[in-house]
Write an enzyme that holds these catalytic residues in place. Structure first.
Site, PDB file in Angstrom:
ATOM      1  CB  ILE A   1      -0.953  -0.015   1.231  1.00  0.00           C
ATOM      2  CG1 ILE A   1      -2.188   0.835   0.984  1.00  0.00           C
ATOM      3  CG2 ILE A   1      -0.231   0.377   2.502  1.00  0.00           C
ATOM      4  CD1 ILE A   1      -3.303   0.594   1.980  1.00  0.00           C
TER       5      ILE A   1
ATOM      6  CG  HIS B   1       5.186  -9.437   5.401  1.00  0.00           C
ATOM      7  ND1 HIS B   1       4.797  -9.431   6.718  1.00  0.00           N
ATOM      8  CD2 HIS B   1       5.884  -8.282   5.214  1.00  0.00           C
ATOM      9  CE1 HIS B   1       5.241  -8.337   7.304  1.00  0.00           C
ATOM     10  NE2 HIS B   1       5.917  -7.618   6.415  1.00  0.00           N
TER      11      HIS B   1
END
Ligand code: 5GP
Length: 119
Positions: free
Chosen positions: A34, A104
């Protein structure tokens, strides 16, 4: 580390909040960061609920581990950064700068990424 089911990536996996998905298979989901730090900045996450890299490495099955890393290379290739090169980063814990407690892998590319540790 205890897994927090309310972390943002858990909500993305449950489709409770949207993401800009670029890849998905049985083991991994990949979506654009993002707040991109490079022209290509993609996050690849395992579908299994592991808080940190160490939890993943010690608790995930061999198929899950292979699945995640095969996804990383597939995503990099599909993003067009394999030939030019790219960097993978995993932040682990407070000193590592991990903000989201679902394991991640960042894929950063599309330009010269620069020094390993800025500043
Ligand atoms: P960390 O610091 O945990 O390694 O990285 C977390 C990353 O997740 C950051 O690069 C941040 O920009 C990204 N991020 C945080 N919230 C969201 C979100 O809701 N959607 C997406 N796509 N990325 C997010």
């Amino acid at each position: 580390m205890t897994y927090d089911n309310d972390n943002i990536f858990a909500k993305i996996l449950r489709d409770e909040i949207p993401c800009d998905k670029v890849y998905e298979d049985d083991y991994a989901l990949a979506f654009n960061d993002i707040s991109p730090q490079a022209p290509t900045h993609i996050l690849v996450i395992p579908k299994g609920l592991y808080a940190t890299q160490d939890d993943f490495n010690t608790q995930a099955s061999p198929d899950e581990v292979a699945g995640l890393w095969r996804a990383v290379s597939k995503v990099a290739d599909e993003a067009g950064v394999t030939a030019g090169g790219y960097r993978t980063i995993t932040n682990t814990g407070p000193d590592g700068g991990q903000e989201v407690p679902h394991y991640h892998v960042h894929i950063l590319g599309g330009k010269r990424i620069g020094r390993m540790i800025p500043g």
